[in-house]
Motif scaffolding. Sequence first.
Motif, PDB file in Angstrom:
ATOM      1  N   TYR A 168       0.851  -1.180   0.000  1.00 53.59           N
ATOM      2  CA  TYR A 168       0.000   0.000   0.000  1.00 53.59           C
ATOM      3  C   TYR A 168       0.887   1.230   0.000  1.00 53.59           C
ATOM      4  N   ARG A 169       0.497   2.193  -0.791  1.00 57.60           N
ATOM      5  CA  ARG A 169       1.202   3.460  -0.810  1.00 57.60           C
ATOM      6  C   ARG A 169       0.324   4.480  -0.102  1.00 57.60           C
ATOM      7  N   LEU A 170       0.888   5.125   0.877  1.00 60.46           N
ATOM      8  CA  LEU A 170       0.131   6.136   1.599  1.00 60.46           C
ATOM      9  C   LEU A 170      -0.097   7.335   0.695  1.00 60.46           C
ATOM     10  N   PRO A 171      -1.277   7.908   0.742  1.00 58.59           N
ATOM     11  CA  PRO A 171      -1.546   9.066  -0.117  1.00 58.59           C
ATOM     12  C   PRO A 171      -0.694  10.266   0.290  1.00 58.59           C
ATOM     13  N   LYS A 172      -0.467  11.110  -0.684  1.00 60.24           N
ATOM     14  CA  LYS A 172       0.272  12.336  -0.404  1.00 60.24           C
ATOM     15  C   LYS A 172      -0.594  13.249   0.459  1.00 60.24           C
ATOM     16  N   LYS A 173       0.054  14.162   1.098  1.00 61.01           N
ATOM     17  CA  LYS A 173      -0.681  15.123   1.905  1.00 61.01           C
ATOM     18  C   LYS A 173      -1.460  16.047   0.973  1.00 61.01           C
ATOM     19  N   VAL A 174      -2.706  16.246   1.280  1.00 59.55           N
ATOM     20  CA  VAL A 174      -3.564  17.110   0.480  1.00 59.55           C
ATOM     21  C   VAL A 174      -3.928  18.327   1.316  1.00 59.55           C
ATOM     22  N   GLU A 175      -3.720  19.500   0.751  1.00 59.89           N
ATOM     23  CA  GLU A 175      -4.121  20.743   1.415  1.00 59.89           C
ATOM     24  C   GLU A 175      -5.394  21.242   0.743  1.00 59.89           C
ATOM     25  N   VAL A 176      -6.343  21.657   1.554  1.00 62.62           N
ATOM     26  CA  VAL A 176      -7.619  22.155   1.039  1.00 62.62           C
ATOM     27  C   VAL A 176      -7.762  23.613   1.459  1.00 62.62           C
TER      28      VAL A 176
END
Length: 116
Positions: A29-37
């Motif tokens: 599993y690859r952890l998702p990148k950090k997403v800024e909203v």
Amino acid sequence: MKNEKNTCKNNLTKPLLTIPMIPSKEVRYRLPKKVEVFEYYTISNGHCRIYKEEDGIKELGKQVILDPCKVSYMNLFINGVLQPKENYEVQSGVIMLKTEDVPTKGTPVILQMFKV
């Protein structure tokens, strides 16, 4: 009679139980990148098609409209309805509506911006 009961019990075969072999498979599993909203909120005045950062709701803090080149994705909602990309244009600090009609007075306008 006693012997008949014992004989019947002895004639029964035991059930055959087997444990199935499941092929082992390595899962990564690859952890998702950090997403800024980032979000920009304003209220329509009933006659403008152009919204600037200064028009944002002050009570929610500093309202920013980011440059589209610096975000991965954006959505515009007018009165809670997602607008097609053809209906608006975003530049750094400005939202311009391309529709013939304008949102009625008091209608919320929300721009969501995502950076991945």
